[in-house]
Design a protein around this motif. Structure first.
Motif, PDB file in Angstrom:
ATOM      1  N   ILE A  51      48.415  43.570  39.553  1.00  0.00           N
ATOM      2  CA  ILE A  51      47.178  42.947  40.014  1.00  0.00           C
ATOM      3  C   ILE A  51      47.087  41.557  39.396  1.00  0.00           C
ATOM      4  O   ILE A  51      47.427  41.358  38.233  1.00  0.00           O
ATOM      5  CB  ILE A  51      45.961  43.810  39.625  1.00  0.00           C
ATOM      6  CG1 ILE A  51      45.990  45.118  40.420  1.00  0.00           C
ATOM      7  CG2 ILE A  51      44.644  43.071  39.853  1.00  0.00           C
ATOM      8  CD1 ILE A  51      44.920  46.109  40.036  1.00  0.00           C
ATOM      9  N   GLN A  52      46.610  40.597  40.189  1.00  0.00           N
ATOM     10  CA  GLN A  52      46.554  39.215  39.723  1.00  0.00           C
ATOM     11  C   GLN A  52      45.809  39.066  38.402  1.00  0.00           C
ATOM     12  O   GLN A  52      46.234  38.293  37.538  1.00  0.00           O
ATOM     13  CB  GLN A  52      45.904  38.316  40.783  1.00  0.00           C
ATOM     14  CG  GLN A  52      46.877  37.869  41.831  1.00  0.00           C
ATOM     15  CD  GLN A  52      46.298  36.851  42.783  1.00  0.00           C
ATOM     16  OE1 GLN A  52      46.531  36.947  43.960  1.00  0.00           O
ATOM     17  NE2 GLN A  52      45.565  35.874  42.308  1.00  0.00           N
ATOM     18  N   ALA A  53      44.729  39.785  38.214  1.00  0.00           N
ATOM     19  CA  ALA A  53      43.962  39.670  36.970  1.00  0.00           C
ATOM     20  C   ALA A  53      44.801  40.106  35.772  1.00  0.00           C
ATOM     21  O   ALA A  53      44.759  39.473  34.706  1.00  0.00           O
ATOM     22  CB  ALA A  53      42.689  40.497  37.057  1.00  0.00           C
ATOM     23  N   LYS A  54      45.581  41.160  35.917  1.00  0.00           N
ATOM     24  CA  LYS A  54      46.447  41.607  34.822  1.00  0.00           C
ATOM     25  C   LYS A  54      47.586  40.617  34.597  1.00  0.00           C
ATOM     26  O   LYS A  54      48.018  40.400  33.467  1.00  0.00           O
ATOM     27  CB  LYS A  54      47.000  42.999  35.106  1.00  0.00           C
ATOM     28  CG  LYS A  54      45.969  44.087  34.957  1.00  0.00           C
ATOM     29  CD  LYS A  54      46.579  45.461  35.060  1.00  0.00           C
ATOM     30  CE  LYS A  54      45.513  46.509  34.865  1.00  0.00           C
ATOM     31  NZ  LYS A  54      46.038  47.863  34.954  1.00  0.00           N
ATOM     32  N   LEU A  55      48.056  40.029  35.676  1.00  0.00           N
ATOM     33  CA  LEU A  55      49.112  39.023  35.576  1.00  0.00           C
ATOM     34  C   LEU A  55      48.607  37.828  34.769  1.00  0.00           C
ATOM     35  O   LEU A  55      49.330  37.283  33.938  1.00  0.00           O
ATOM     36  CB  LEU A  55      49.547  38.611  36.983  1.00  0.00           C
ATOM     37  CG  LEU A  55      50.836  37.858  37.178  1.00  0.00           C
ATOM     38  CD1 LEU A  55      52.008  38.511  36.471  1.00  0.00           C
ATOM     39  CD2 LEU A  55      51.125  37.700  38.657  1.00  0.00           C
ATOM     40  N   SER A  56      47.366  37.456  34.985  1.00  0.00           N
ATOM     41  CA  SER A  56      46.755  36.372  34.228  1.00  0.00           C
ATOM     42  C   SER A  56      46.776  36.679  32.737  1.00  0.00           C
ATOM     43  O   SER A  56      47.153  35.837  31.916  1.00  0.00           O
ATOM     44  CB  SER A  56      45.318  36.157  34.712  1.00  0.00           C
ATOM     45  OG  SER A  56      44.656  35.237  33.905  1.00  0.00           O
ATOM     46  N   VAL A  82      49.421  41.906  48.326  1.00  0.00           N
ATOM     47  CA  VAL A  82      48.930  43.003  49.161  1.00  0.00           C
ATOM     48  C   VAL A  82      47.622  43.494  48.540  1.00  0.00           C
ATOM     49  O   VAL A  82      47.434  43.389  47.326  1.00  0.00           O
ATOM     50  CB  VAL A  82      49.961  44.154  49.267  1.00  0.00           C
ATOM     51  CG1 VAL A  82      51.232  43.680  49.958  1.00  0.00           C
ATOM     52  CG2 VAL A  82      50.303  44.727  47.908  1.00  0.00           C
ATOM     53  N   PRO A  83      46.726  44.006  49.378  1.00  0.00           N
ATOM     54  CA  PRO A  83      45.461  44.506  48.821  1.00  0.00           C
ATOM     55  C   PRO A  83      45.713  45.629  47.809  1.00  0.00           C
ATOM     56  O   PRO A  83      46.578  46.475  48.005  1.00  0.00           O
ATOM     57  CB  PRO A  83      44.718  45.042  50.044  1.00  0.00           C
ATOM     58  CG  PRO A  83      45.375  44.390  51.226  1.00  0.00           C
ATOM     59  CD  PRO A  83      46.797  44.134  50.823  1.00  0.00           C
ATOM     60  N   ALA A  84      44.932  45.594  46.749  1.00  0.00           N
ATOM     61  CA  ALA A  84      45.045  46.642  45.728  1.00  0.00           C
ATOM     62  C   ALA A  84      44.430  47.924  46.273  1.00  0.00           C
ATOM     63  O   ALA A  84      43.358  47.884  46.872  1.00  0.00           O
ATOM     64  CB  ALA A  84      44.329  46.210  44.456  1.00  0.00           C
ATOM     65  N   PRO A  85      45.107  49.037  46.072  1.00  0.00           N
ATOM     66  CA  PRO A  85      44.525  50.303  46.524  1.00  0.00           C
ATOM     67  C   PRO A  85      43.182  50.553  45.836  1.00  0.00           C
ATOM     68  O   PRO A  85      43.081  50.446  44.616  1.00  0.00           O
ATOM     69  CB  PRO A  85      45.553  51.352  46.096  1.00  0.00           C
ATOM     70  CG  PRO A  85      46.785  50.595  45.745  1.00  0.00           C
ATOM     71  CD  PRO A  85      46.375  49.194  45.411  1.00  0.00           C
ATOM     72  N   GLY A  86      42.171  50.823  46.606  1.00  0.00           N
ATOM     73  CA  GLY A  86      40.868  51.152  46.047  1.00  0.00           C
ATOM     74  C   GLY A  86      40.023  49.968  45.622  1.00  0.00           C
ATOM     75  O   GLY A  86      38.922  50.157  45.125  1.00  0.00           O
ATOM     76  N   ASP A  87      40.516  48.739  45.767  1.00  0.00           N
ATOM     77  CA  ASP A  87      39.732  47.562  45.388  1.00  0.00           C
ATOM     78  C   ASP A  87      40.083  46.420  46.329  1.00  0.00           C
ATOM     79  O   ASP A  87      41.074  45.714  46.131  1.00  0.00           O
ATOM     80  CB  ASP A  87      40.012  47.180  43.937  1.00  0.00           C
ATOM     81  CG  ASP A  87      39.107  46.051  43.439  1.00  0.00           C
ATOM     82  OD1 ASP A  87      38.362  45.454  44.256  1.00  0.00           O
ATOM     83  OD2 ASP A  87      39.143  45.763  42.234  1.00  0.00           O
ATOM     84  N   ARG A  88      39.260  46.246  47.347  1.00  0.00           N
ATOM     85  CA  ARG A  88      39.538  45.218  48.364  1.00  0.00           C
ATOM     86  C   ARG A  88      39.512  43.801  47.811  1.00  0.00           C
ATOM     87  O   ARG A  88      40.085  42.896  48.393  1.00  0.00           O
ATOM     88  CB  ARG A  88      38.518  45.324  49.505  1.00  0.00           C
ATOM     89  CG  ARG A  88      38.645  46.570  50.302  1.00  0.00           C
ATOM     90  CD  ARG A  88      37.661  46.551  51.428  1.00  0.00           C
ATOM     91  NE  ARG A  88      37.556  47.881  52.007  1.00  0.00           N
ATOM     92  CZ  ARG A  88      36.671  48.230  52.886  1.00  0.00           C
ATOM     93  NH1 ARG A  88      35.795  47.353  53.316  1.00  0.00           N
ATOM     94  NH2 ARG A  88      36.656  49.454  53.356  1.00  0.00           N
ATOM     95  N   ARG A  89      38.817  43.615  46.685  1.00  0.00           N
ATOM     96  CA  ARG A  89      38.707  42.268  46.115  1.00  0.00           C
ATOM     97  C   ARG A  89      39.961  41.864  45.360  1.00  0.00           C
ATOM     98  O   ARG A  89      40.206  40.685  45.136  1.00  0.00           O
ATOM     99  CB  ARG A  89      37.505  42.188  45.180  1.00  0.00           C
ATOM    100  CG  ARG A  89      36.173  42.405  45.885  1.00  0.00           C
ATOM    101  CD  ARG A  89      35.071  42.582  44.882  1.00  0.00           C
ATOM    102  NE  ARG A  89      35.371  43.789  44.098  1.00  0.00           N
ATOM    103  CZ  ARG A  89      34.842  44.084  42.931  1.00  0.00           C
ATOM    104  NH1 ARG A  89      33.979  43.270  42.384  1.00  0.00           N
ATOM    105  NH2 ARG A  89      35.160  45.183  42.296  1.00  0.00           N
ATOM    106  N   ALA A  90      40.752  42.819  44.937  1.00  0.00           N
ATOM    107  CA  ALA A  90      41.930  42.537  44.107  1.00  0.00           C
ATOM    108  C   ALA A  90      43.197  42.521  44.954  1.00  0.00           C
ATOM    109  O   ALA A  90      43.294  43.208  45.967  1.00  0.00           O
ATOM    110  CB  ALA A  90      42.061  43.581  43.010  1.00  0.00           C
ATOM    111  N   SER A  91      44.143  41.719  44.517  1.00  0.00           N
ATOM    112  CA  SER A  91      45.450  41.654  45.166  1.00  0.00           C
ATOM    113  C   SER A  91      46.535  42.056  44.184  1.00  0.00           C
ATOM    114  O   SER A  91      46.491  41.670  43.018  1.00  0.00           O
ATOM    115  CB  SER A  91      45.752  40.233  45.653  1.00  0.00           C
ATOM    116  OG  SER A  91      44.878  39.851  46.671  1.00  0.00           O
ATOM    117  N   VAL A  92      47.494  42.800  44.691  1.00  0.00           N
ATOM    118  CA  VAL A  92      48.681  43.136  43.915  1.00  0.00           C
ATOM    119  C   VAL A  92      49.762  42.137  44.315  1.00  0.00           C
ATOM    120  O   VAL A  92      49.998  41.899  45.500  1.00  0.00           O
ATOM    121  CB  VAL A  92      49.146  44.583  44.202  1.00  0.00           C
ATOM    122  CG1 VAL A  92      50.464  44.867  43.503  1.00  0.00           C
ATOM    123  CG2 VAL A  92      48.085  45.575  43.783  1.00  0.00           C
TER     124      VAL A  92
END
Length: 148
Positions: A51-56, A82-92
């Motif tokens: 997830i982009q936030a974890k990548l940050s 790609v959309p994160a499963p279960g969280d439309r706001r997050a991207s993987v």
């Protein structure tokens, strides 16, 4: 510590940081990459999709920087979001096949840069250097945290 010693330490760190960044910039340019993008690619190669936030957090950079890098790498075909499963706001973010191939070239450059940087440094000192540099970075981070 007196000023002369403090100045020598700070100037040496500053000079190394500037020269290292200039060298990696020159090495990455033929690959169409900018500094920081190689770290993102290498992190994805190490950990897999993230997830982009974890990548940050993993890269120790602000989320907008990861967003910008990801967009540029995606436009170049090196990663996909790609959309994160279960969280439309997050991207993987994940490597593409082309991105994985590029990582292998980046690893070669990374090894070459480390060898250039450590030329003439005894093996024992080189082996201790990553831990020492992490300690220095931690010291600066801890201080910044207390003042911020």
């Amino acid at each position: 510590m007196d000023f002369a010693q403090a100045d020598a330490v700070n100037q040496a760190i500053r000079l190394l940081a500037l020269r290292h960044r200039a060298r990696i910039t020159a090495l990455l340019a033929p690959l169409g990459l900018h500094p920081g993008q190689e770290a993102l690619l290498l992190e994805l190669a190490r950990t897999g999709p993230m997830i982009q936030a974890k990548l940050s957090g993993a890269l120790a950079v602000e989320p907008p920087s990861v967003t910008l890098m990801t967009r540029k790498l995606e436009a170049a075909g090196h990663v996909r979001r790609v959309p994160a499963p279960g969280d439309r706001r997050a991207s993987v973010v994940e490597l593409t096949e082309g991105g994985a191939a590029l990582v292998e070239r980046v690893k070669e450059l990374w090894c070459g840069l480390a060898e250039e940087t450590l030329a003439g440094v005894p093996d024992a000192t080189a082996a201790e250097l990553p831990a020492l540099l992490r300690t220095l970075a931690g010291n600066v981070d801890a201080r910044r945290g207390r003042e911020g």
